[in-house]
Design a protein around this motif. Structure first.
Motif, PDB file in Angstrom:
ATOM      1  N   ALA A 102     -20.810 -86.049 -25.761  1.00 56.71           N
ATOM      2  CA  ALA A 102     -19.773 -86.321 -26.765  1.00 56.71           C
ATOM      3  C   ALA A 102     -20.387 -86.801 -28.073  1.00 56.71           C
ATOM      4  CB  ALA A 102     -18.794 -87.355 -26.230  1.00 56.71           C
ATOM      5  N   ARG A 103     -21.357 -87.693 -27.971  1.00 52.85           N
ATOM      6  CA  ARG A 103     -22.006 -88.231 -29.167  1.00 52.85           C
ATOM      7  C   ARG A 103     -22.619 -87.093 -29.988  1.00 52.85           C
ATOM      8  NH1 ARG A 103     -22.671 -93.871 -28.501  1.00 52.85           N
ATOM      9  NH2 ARG A 103     -22.157 -93.537 -26.321  1.00 52.85           N
ATOM     10  N   SER A 104     -23.357 -86.215 -29.325  1.00 48.90           N
ATOM     11  CA  SER A 104     -23.998 -85.106 -30.044  1.00 48.90           C
ATOM     12  C   SER A 104     -22.961 -84.129 -30.596  1.00 48.90           C
ATOM     13  CB  SER A 104     -24.964 -84.358 -29.113  1.00 48.90           C
ATOM     14  OG  SER A 104     -26.084 -85.171 -28.823  1.00 48.90           O
ATOM     15  N   GLN A 105     -21.885 -83.911 -29.828  1.00 48.28           N
ATOM     16  CA  GLN A 105     -20.826 -83.004 -30.309  1.00 48.28           C
ATOM     17  C   GLN A 105     -20.195 -83.536 -31.584  1.00 48.28           C
ATOM     18  OE1 GLN A 105     -18.512 -83.081 -26.771  1.00 48.28           O
ATOM     19  NE2 GLN A 105     -19.249 -81.089 -26.032  1.00 48.28           N
ATOM     20  N   ILE A 106     -19.911 -84.837 -31.608  1.00 40.62           N
ATOM     21  CA  ILE A 106     -19.245 -85.414 -32.780  1.00 40.62           C
ATOM     22  C   ILE A 106     -20.129 -85.273 -34.015  1.00 40.62           C
ATOM     23  CG2 ILE A 106     -18.416 -87.583 -33.795  1.00 40.62           C
ATOM     24  CD1 ILE A 106     -17.509 -88.301 -30.868  1.00 40.62           C
ATOM     25  N   HIS A 107     -21.427 -85.553 -33.866  1.00 39.28           N
ATOM     26  CA  HIS A 107     -22.340 -85.380 -35.005  1.00 39.28           C
ATOM     27  C   HIS A 107     -22.353 -83.927 -35.465  1.00 39.28           C
ATOM     28  CE1 HIS A 107     -23.885 -89.397 -35.176  1.00 39.28           C
ATOM     29  NE2 HIS A 107     -24.311 -89.380 -33.918  1.00 39.28           N
ATOM     30  N   ALA A 108     -22.415 -82.998 -34.520  1.00 42.40           N
ATOM     31  CA  ALA A 108     -22.494 -81.578 -34.885  1.00 42.40           C
ATOM     32  C   ALA A 108     -21.201 -81.119 -35.561  1.00 42.40           C
ATOM     33  CB  ALA A 108     -22.786 -80.735 -33.647  1.00 42.40           C
ATOM     34  N   LEU A 109     -20.063 -81.523 -34.996  1.00 46.25           N
ATOM     35  CA  LEU A 109     -18.773 -81.095 -35.557  1.00 46.25           C
ATOM     36  C   LEU A 109     -18.609 -81.612 -36.977  1.00 46.25           C
ATOM     37  CD1 LEU A 109     -16.565 -81.775 -32.397  1.00 46.25           C
ATOM     38  CD2 LEU A 109     -16.888 -79.531 -33.470  1.00 46.25           C
ATOM     39  N   GLU A 134     -33.263 -92.700 -19.512  1.00 47.49           N
ATOM     40  CA  GLU A 134     -33.351 -93.751 -20.528  1.00 47.49           C
ATOM     41  C   GLU A 134     -33.132 -93.157 -21.919  1.00 47.49           C
ATOM     42  OE1 GLU A 134     -33.897 -97.061 -20.146  1.00 47.49           O
ATOM     43  OE2 GLU A 134     -33.888 -96.786 -17.964  1.00 47.49           O
ATOM     44  N   SER A 135     -32.262 -93.784 -22.710  1.00 42.40           N
ATOM     45  CA  SER A 135     -32.087 -93.353 -24.093  1.00 42.40           C
ATOM     46  C   SER A 135     -33.409 -93.539 -24.840  1.00 42.40           C
ATOM     47  CB  SER A 135     -31.003 -94.192 -24.769  1.00 42.40           C
ATOM     48  OG  SER A 135     -29.788 -94.066 -24.067  1.00 42.40           O
ATOM     49  N   GLY A 136     -33.779 -92.557 -25.643  1.00 42.26           N
ATOM     50  CA  GLY A 136     -34.976 -92.696 -26.470  1.00 42.26           C
ATOM     51  C   GLY A 136     -36.254 -92.171 -25.830  1.00 42.26           C
ATOM     52  N   ALA A 137     -36.182 -91.678 -24.592  1.00 41.89           N
ATOM     53  CA  ALA A 137     -37.403 -91.205 -23.917  1.00 41.89           C
ATOM     54  C   ALA A 137     -38.032 -90.029 -24.667  1.00 41.89           C
ATOM     55  CB  ALA A 137     -37.088 -90.816 -22.474  1.00 41.89           C
ATOM     56  N   ALA A 160     -33.522 -82.751 -23.733  1.00 43.30           N
ATOM     57  CA  ALA A 160     -32.527 -82.074 -22.886  1.00 43.30           C
ATOM     58  C   ALA A 160     -31.585 -83.100 -22.268  1.00 43.30           C
ATOM     59  CB  ALA A 160     -33.239 -81.258 -21.814  1.00 43.30           C
ATOM     60  N   GLY A 161     -31.394 -84.215 -22.967  1.00 47.37           N
ATOM     61  CA  GLY A 161     -30.500 -85.267 -22.495  1.00 47.37           C
ATOM     62  C   GLY A 161     -31.262 -86.545 -22.225  1.00 47.37           C
ATOM     63  N   ASP A 162     -30.957 -87.608 -22.999  1.00 47.48           N
ATOM     64  CA  ASP A 162     -31.605 -88.901 -22.750  1.00 47.48           C
ATOM     65  C   ASP A 162     -30.544 -89.993 -22.638  1.00 47.48           C
ATOM     66  OD1 ASP A 162     -31.045 -88.696 -25.523  1.00 47.48           O
ATOM     67  OD2 ASP A 162     -32.585 -90.162 -26.030  1.00 47.48           O
ATOM     68  N   GLY A 163     -30.431 -90.558 -21.444  1.00 52.46           N
ATOM     69  CA  GLY A 163     -29.511 -91.670 -21.199  1.00 52.46           C
ATOM     70  C   GLY A 163     -28.126 -91.406 -21.743  1.00 52.46           C
ATOM     71  N   ARG A 164     -27.609 -92.387 -22.494  1.00 58.38           N
ATOM     72  CA  ARG A 164     -26.293 -92.217 -23.109  1.00 58.38           C
ATOM     73  C   ARG A 164     -26.422 -91.714 -24.532  1.00 58.38           C
ATOM     74  NH1 ARG A 164     -22.974 -97.739 -21.881  1.00 58.38           N
ATOM     75  NH2 ARG A 164     -23.396 -97.885 -19.648  1.00 58.38           N
ATOM     76  N   HIS A 165     -27.640 -91.364 -24.955  1.00 59.74           N
ATOM     77  CA  HIS A 165     -27.884 -91.178 -26.375  1.00 59.74           C
ATOM     78  C   HIS A 165     -27.504 -89.791 -26.894  1.00 59.74           C
ATOM     79  CE1 HIS A 165     -30.891 -90.146 -29.638  1.00 59.74           C
ATOM     80  NE2 HIS A 165     -30.038 -90.963 -30.215  1.00 59.74           N
ATOM     81  N   ALA A 166     -28.210 -88.748 -26.464  1.00 61.80           N
ATOM     82  CA  ALA A 166     -27.997 -87.437 -27.102  1.00 61.80           C
ATOM     83  C   ALA A 166     -28.305 -86.286 -26.154  1.00 61.80           C
ATOM     84  CB  ALA A 166     -28.886 -87.311 -28.353  1.00 61.80           C
ATOM     85  N   HIS A 167     -27.677 -85.157 -26.415  1.00 58.62           N
ATOM     86  CA  HIS A 167     -27.927 -83.919 -25.680  1.00 58.62           C
ATOM     87  C   HIS A 167     -27.736 -82.790 -26.690  1.00 58.62           C
ATOM     88  CE1 HIS A 167     -28.384 -81.010 -22.676  1.00 58.62           C
ATOM     89  NE2 HIS A 167     -27.492 -81.394 -21.778  1.00 58.62           N
TER      90      HIS A 167
END
Lengths: 166, 321
Positions: free
Chosen positions: B181-188, B119-122, B139-146
């Motif tokens: 991908a979401r986390s990569q884009i923010h980091a890049l 679940e995203s946000g856990a 360490a990874g939540d749903g579709r949200h972040a890793h």
């Protein structure tokens, strides 16, 4: 207070180190000031000594109080520590806690044949049973005073005194 | 001002939940610290005493072998005690709520939770709920972040390419379902990469992609032209069942990385993949094992990066924000 000239102190340290040098000797400087002193020392002997640096951030005893140092540098020991006669170099010897941490880290590289401690300035104030065999100068400082080694852009080293901030 | 729940009142990292909103200096501090952990692997004793006596709980509500293992190795190299819990199979199936589980584990004197959840946000929920001295890593939540995956990817890119501010980076695959991908884009973008491209079929690229500052390509051959870094995403087989994709063979034809397509990128381009790979679906075997592949380095760097994250968090002061 008149602070001593660094070059004279380093020559004095080299003079004290010389009789102990063997084919198995190596210098290890503690980041950052100790590494500067060790680098200068390494140039003063007939045969160049192997030279490494230690950053003791992962071995400090105050991690749980103040956290990780904001600028950790990789330790770099480009030789086998096993059976070496190590000359451990720091700029200022005070409580002895840095040296304890440095010795713990060194032993994680191997078992040295011996460790000698060489410091530019011994300012007293020990909290652990640690002493330097090689000392550039003994200075008596008030507990509220800090002595710091600085390196200018030309690579010139100098000492400065500061009042400790709480 | 909006407060970042990851930072304490001194601006130090208290939890690592998402890359979104973290300052570039914080990301660089993590990467620089990881650099110092890298050469510990070459010593006789391959661990440091930094987290001696700390208890780190791996809370995996969703299965993952690699991520859990690299967190476990990282924690052990910091001399922490590690407790692995695969919760999907125990208390949750008995009806215990997430927060009840966390309360029970906190009572077992945990210092840090590493949380993987479908679940995203856990991880955010847990971070809001735990006592101030406990740190939480997502360490990874749903579709949200890793976030740690993104950080190890940044470490890898910096290792091979040094200056991030001159790079063209392409991310290829299923961005719609990808927390990586979401986390990569923010980091890049935070670290100043000037051009981030997203390559994939229309059905797998969210409509908000361009608002995140990326350039969208549906034609892989155009998208790979002159890039310095290619990040392949894992195609999750379960997506195949819906109407989003025709078949694995079809996907490989358009979006699989082959030697011919790789030749369109810069000659010194590196190929990355977060794993586990589907050979022959998103990447050809000869490319995955080829000279431009840095996929196994990513795994090694992942340990150093997770050591950096855990030691920075454990050293930050808890308390009210």
């Amino acid at each position: 207070m008149q602070l001593p000239e660094i070059d004279a102190l380093i020559l004095e340290m080299a003079r004290q180190i010389k009789p102990h040098l063997t084919a198995e000797s190596a210098l290890v400087g503690i980041h950052t000031g100790g590494a500067w002193v060790a680098e200068k020392l390494s140039e003063l002997f007939d045969v160049p000594l192997p030279f490494g640096t230690l950053d003791i951030s992962f071995y400090r005893d105050d991690f749980s109080r103040i956290g990780l140092h904001p600028q950790v540098k990789p330790s770099h020991i480009p030789f086998e520590v096993e059976d070496r006669h190590i000359i451990l170099v720091d700029d200022v010897l005070n409580t002895g806690r840095t040296i304890r941490a440095a010795m713990n880290e060194l032993f994680d590289y191997g078992r040295p044949a011996s460790i000698r401690l060489a410091v530019l300035v011994d300012r007293g104030g020990r909290e652990l049973p640690i002493e330097a065999q090689i000392v550039g100068a003994h200075l008596k400082l008030a507990a509220a005073q800090n002595i710091q080694l600085n390196r200018g852009e030309s690579g010139r080293l100098s000492l400065s005194l500061h009042e400790k901030t709480a | 001002m909006h407060k970042n729940p990851q930072l304490n009142k001194h601006g130090e990292l208290q939890h690592l939940l998402t890359i979104d909103g973290l300052p570039a200096a914080t990301l660089r501090h993590i990467l620089d610290t990881a650099e110092s952990f890298l050469n510990i692997a070459e010593r006789e004793v391959r661990k440091v005493p930094l987290l001696r006596g700390k208890a780190i709980f791996n809370l995996f509500f969703e299965p993952s072998t690699r991520t859990r293992t690299t967190f476990e190795i990282a924690a052990k190299k910091l001399s922490a005690d590690v407790i692995n819990l695969n919760i999907g199979t125990s208390s949750q199936s008995k009806g215990e709520t997430l927060l009840d589980t966390v309360n029970n584990l906190s009572a077992m004197q945990a210092d840090m939770f590493i949380v993987r959840h479908s679940e995203s946000g856990a991880a955010h929920l847990i971070a809001r709920h735990v006592e101030p001295h406990i740190h939480v890593v997502n360490a990874g939540d749903g579709r949200h972040a890793h976030p740690t995956q993104a950080l190890l990817d940044m470490f890898t890119i910096r290792h091979y390419k040094q200056d991030l501010t001159r790079l063209r980076v392409a991310i290829v695959g299923d961005m719609l379902h990808s927390r990586v991908a979401r986390s990569q884009i923010h980091a890049l973008t935070t670290l100043g990469v000037p051009e981030v491209r997203m390559i994939g079929p229309k059905t797998l690229i969210p409509t908000c992609a361009e608002r995140m500052g990326v350039q969208v390509y549906h034609d892989m051959e155009k998208g790979l032209k002159d890039v310095d870094v290619i990040i392949m995403l894992r195609l999750q087989n379960e997506r195949m069942r819906g109407a989003l994709l025709p078949s694995a063979q079809e996907y490989f034809k358009y979006y699989g990385l082959t030697a011919e397509k790789l030749a369109l990128a810069r000659p010194d381009a590196i190929v990355m993949h977060p794993g586990p790979m589907n050979r022959g679906v998103e990447i050809e075997s000869s490319v995955a094992d080829g000279v431009q592949s840095v996929i196994l380095s990513q795994v090694t760097f992942g340990i150093a990066v997770r050591m950096a994250v855990m030691s920075i968090l454990a050293g930050s002061e808890g308390g009210e924000q």
